[in-house]
Every structure is written in structure tokens, then in C-alpha cells.
Design a protein around this motif. Sequence first.
Motif, PDB file in Angstrom:
ATOM      1  N   SER A  43       0.841  -1.198   0.000  1.00  0.00           N
ATOM      2  CA  SER A  43       0.000   0.000   0.000  1.00  0.00           C
ATOM      3  C   SER A  43       0.868   1.236   0.000  1.00  0.00           C
ATOM      4  O   SER A  43       2.084   1.180   0.182  1.00  0.00           O
ATOM      5  N   GLY A  44       0.217   2.387  -0.190  1.00  0.00           N
ATOM      6  CA  GLY A  44       0.941   3.649  -0.157  1.00  0.00           C
ATOM      7  C   GLY A  44       1.541   3.922   1.207  1.00  0.00           C
ATOM      8  O   GLY A  44       2.643   4.475   1.321  1.00  0.00           O
ATOM      9  N   VAL A 104       9.883   2.611   2.924  1.00  0.00           N
ATOM     10  CA  VAL A 104      10.809   2.989   1.854  1.00  0.00           C
ATOM     11  C   VAL A 104      11.233   4.445   2.022  1.00  0.00           C
ATOM     12  O   VAL A 104      12.418   4.759   2.139  1.00  0.00           O
ATOM     13  N   ALA A 105      10.241   5.355   2.032  1.00  0.00           N
ATOM     14  CA  ALA A 105      10.559   6.780   2.098  1.00  0.00           C
ATOM     15  C   ALA A 105      11.230   7.148   3.422  1.00  0.00           C
ATOM     16  O   ALA A 105      12.276   7.805   3.442  1.00  0.00           O
ATOM     17  N   VAL A 106      10.636   6.746   4.535  1.00  0.00           N
ATOM     18  CA  VAL A 106      11.186   7.116   5.846  1.00  0.00           C
ATOM     19  C   VAL A 106      12.604   6.574   6.052  1.00  0.00           C
ATOM     20  O   VAL A 106      13.496   7.324   6.478  1.00  0.00           O
ATOM     21  N   PRO A 107      12.876   5.293   5.769  1.00  0.00           N
ATOM     22  CA  PRO A 107      14.265   4.821   5.952  1.00  0.00           C
ATOM     23  C   PRO A 107      15.277   5.564   5.091  1.00  0.00           C
ATOM     24  O   PRO A 107      16.374   5.888   5.565  1.00  0.00           O
ATOM     25  N   TYR A 108      14.926   5.856   3.825  1.00  0.00           N
ATOM     26  CA  TYR A 108      15.871   6.556   2.965  1.00  0.00           C
ATOM     27  C   TYR A 108      16.074   7.998   3.417  1.00  0.00           C
ATOM     28  O   TYR A 108      17.192   8.529   3.344  1.00  0.00           O
ATOM     29  N   GLN A 132      16.867  -2.085  -3.781  1.00  0.00           N
ATOM     30  CA  GLN A 132      15.734  -2.902  -4.201  1.00  0.00           C
ATOM     31  C   GLN A 132      14.805  -3.077  -3.001  1.00  0.00           C
ATOM     32  O   GLN A 132      14.697  -4.157  -2.422  1.00  0.00           O
ATOM     33  N   PRO A 133      14.158  -1.982  -2.582  1.00  0.00           N
ATOM     34  CA  PRO A 133      13.354  -2.027  -1.348  1.00  0.00           C
ATOM     35  C   PRO A 133      12.222  -3.039  -1.445  1.00  0.00           C
ATOM     36  O   PRO A 133      11.588  -3.188  -2.494  1.00  0.00           O
ATOM     37  N   ARG A 134      11.992  -3.735  -0.333  1.00  0.00           N
ATOM     38  CA  ARG A 134      10.947  -4.744  -0.259  1.00  0.00           C
ATOM     39  C   ARG A 134      10.027  -4.411   0.927  1.00  0.00           C
ATOM     40  O   ARG A 134      10.103  -5.058   1.970  1.00  0.00           O
ATOM     41  N   PRO A 135       9.183  -3.392   0.802  1.00  0.00           N
ATOM     42  CA  PRO A 135       8.332  -3.027   1.938  1.00  0.00           C
ATOM     43  C   PRO A 135       7.386  -4.133   2.356  1.00  0.00           C
ATOM     44  O   PRO A 135       7.020  -4.236   3.533  1.00  0.00           O
ATOM     45  N   SER A 137      11.901   3.007  15.211  1.00  0.00           N
ATOM     46  CA  SER A 137      12.688   3.753  16.198  1.00  0.00           C
ATOM     47  C   SER A 137      14.170   3.712  15.848  1.00  0.00           C
ATOM     48  O   SER A 137      14.894   4.694  16.067  1.00  0.00           O
ATOM     49  N   ALA A 138      14.642   2.598  15.275  1.00  0.00           N
ATOM     50  CA  ALA A 138      16.044   2.517  14.866  1.00  0.00           C
ATOM     51  C   ALA A 138      16.333   3.490  13.727  1.00  0.00           C
ATOM     52  O   ALA A 138      17.391   4.130  13.694  1.00  0.00           O
ATOM     53  N   CYS A 139      15.399   3.624  12.786  1.00  0.00           N
ATOM     54  CA  CYS A 139      15.574   4.594  11.700  1.00  0.00           C
ATOM     55  C   CYS A 139      15.668   6.013  12.252  1.00  0.00           C
ATOM     56  O   CYS A 139      16.530   6.797  11.833  1.00  0.00           O
ATOM     57  N   LEU A 140      14.798   6.345  13.191  1.00  0.00           N
ATOM     58  CA  LEU A 140      14.834   7.680  13.791  1.00  0.00           C
ATOM     59  C   LEU A 140      16.125   7.902  14.569  1.00  0.00           C
ATOM     60  O   LEU A 140      16.677   9.010  14.576  1.00  0.00           O
ATOM     61  N   LEU A 141      16.619   6.846  15.215  1.00  0.00           N
ATOM     62  CA  LEU A 141      17.878   6.958  15.948  1.00  0.00           C
ATOM     63  C   LEU A 141      19.043   7.249  15.003  1.00  0.00           C
ATOM     64  O   LEU A 141      19.912   8.073  15.308  1.00  0.00           O
ATOM     65  N   PHE A 142      19.065   6.597  13.847  1.00  0.00           N
ATOM     66  CA  PHE A 142      20.120   6.864  12.871  1.00  0.00           C
ATOM     67  C   PHE A 142      20.029   8.292  12.350  1.00  0.00           C
ATOM     68  O   PHE A 142      21.054   8.924  12.079  1.00  0.00           O
ATOM     69  N   ALA A 143      18.821   8.823  12.199  1.00  0.00           N
ATOM     70  CA  ALA A 143      18.673  10.197  11.737  1.00  0.00           C
ATOM     71  C   ALA A 143      19.178  11.193  12.776  1.00  0.00           C
ATOM     72  O   ALA A 143      19.770  12.223  12.438  1.00  0.00           O
ATOM     73  N   ALA A 144      18.954  10.891  14.058  1.00  0.00           N
ATOM     74  CA  ALA A 144      19.399  11.795  15.129  1.00  0.00           C
ATOM     75  C   ALA A 144      20.866  11.621  15.467  1.00  0.00           C
ATOM     76  O   ALA A 144      21.459  12.500  16.114  1.00  0.00           O
ATOM     77  N   TRP A 145      21.468  10.525  15.039  1.00  0.00           N
ATOM     78  CA  TRP A 145      22.843  10.163  15.425  1.00  0.00           C
ATOM     79  C   TRP A 145      23.861  11.293  15.257  1.00  0.00           C
ATOM     80  O   TRP A 145      24.593  11.614  16.193  1.00  0.00           O
TER      81      TRP A 145
END
Length: 256
Positions: free
Chosen positions: A14-15, A22-26, A184-187, A203-211
Amino acid sequence: MNAVPAPLAAASTSGADLLLWVAVPYVCLAVSVVGHVWRYRQDQFGWTSRTSQLLEHRWLRFGGPLFHVGAFMVIAGHVVGLAVPGSWTEAAGIGEHAYHTTAVWAGSVAGAAMVAGLGMLCARRLLTRSIRLATDRSDKLLFPLLAATVLLGIAATAAHNVFGPGYDYRSTVSVWFRGLFALQPRPEAVSGAPLLFRLHAVSACLLFAAWPFTRLVHVWSAPVGYLVRPYLVYRRRTVPAGRRLPTSAGPGPGSR
């Protein structure tokens, strides 16, 4: 161990899944890379753990090693579990049952050490006034986010692989993780994972962004020279009874 989920190709995407997986991790990965470059170019003097050992050392003496040893073990486990396909460990002679048994119990020990150490570090920051006053805005973001990521990972492991029937995250979450770096994202591989695993991933993605904007940047500054530098020897100067240490030889102000 539960059966492997239904074929991933049959799952619908889904969207919301595209946005979240996909969008948030990248975006978080881009913020992390650009943020590290900016921090290194603009704030090299702040590229440090900002130690508070001089303000309090009793809690730090135990909490620091517990947290760091646990963190190293947890990171190593995540590297193997997320980046190494199951077929590789099978080819190395490590069966699925042996791998998951080792991963669950070693991960539980590492997670417990990390949680205990992080709890001590957070307690000393809250209970010691001098350290609490030295806490800046980045710490107020880092510690709750780091605690949430760690606790969600522990909760997912305990709920599904310690007390639950078992969940093979290497057939879902790991597939999604490797797909991001292979472009080759696989959501669909992660959207059907249990809620705790998905919350842990977000939460791990957000942690990497704040790192790059926190004290975690000191992880990339390996003190290699520390391993080969000579020892610094400190000696206490004893003064016999009845004698005083000599003062400065030069005349002081108003000596004339």
C-alpha cells in the motif's frame, strides 16, 4: 519456530507501506549521512562523548562498561542477523535451530547488560544535579530515543522468541533491511511483521537520523593511538612532617 510467512511476492504493498518502509528509511539514512558530514566540517571540537566523569564517577564506573559491552554485542548480533542471509549461515554449517537458540540467549544477555548500563547512566543524569544541569537538548532527544529502541528490541525478542512460539525475522525484516542497501526495497517483507518488530525498526531509523546531532558521533572516532601509547604514571608527592612545599621562586605582586 513458526512456519515461514506466506511468499513475499504475494503480499500487497500500500501507499502507507511505501511511505513507512521505503521513504522514511531513505530520508533517515540521507539525514544521517549529510548530518555526519556537516557535523565533522562545522563542529570538530564537539565531536566527542562529552564525558561527565569529573562530575560523578561511581555510577559511571559500572554503568559505562555494562552499556558499552552490551551495545557492542547487540550491534554484532544485528549485523549477523540483518546483513547475513540465512543461506550463508547454513552453508557455514550453522543450522537454523542452532542459530536462533544462540541468537536469542546471547541477545538476551547482551540486551540485559545494555539495559542495566543505560538505566544507570540515565539515573545518574537525573539524580546528580551537576550532570542534570549539564544535559543539553541533544541529550534530551537521544536518551529517550535510545531507550525506546533498546526496550522495543528486548520486548520483541522476549515476546516472540523467549516466551512466544518463535518468529523468524530473517525471512522478513532482514529481507527488507538488505533490500534498502541494495536499492531494491521490499516493503512487503516487513509490513506483515509483528508490531514490536516494526516499532523497533522505525525507532532505529529515527535513531540513525538523530545520530550525527548527538554525542553518539564519538563512536566513529576509534582511539587507535590509545592502544599503543605509553602509560602515564602518576606519583603522589609525599612531604615529611613539619616541612612545607616550596612556593614559587619568583617575587610575587607587592613583594617590594
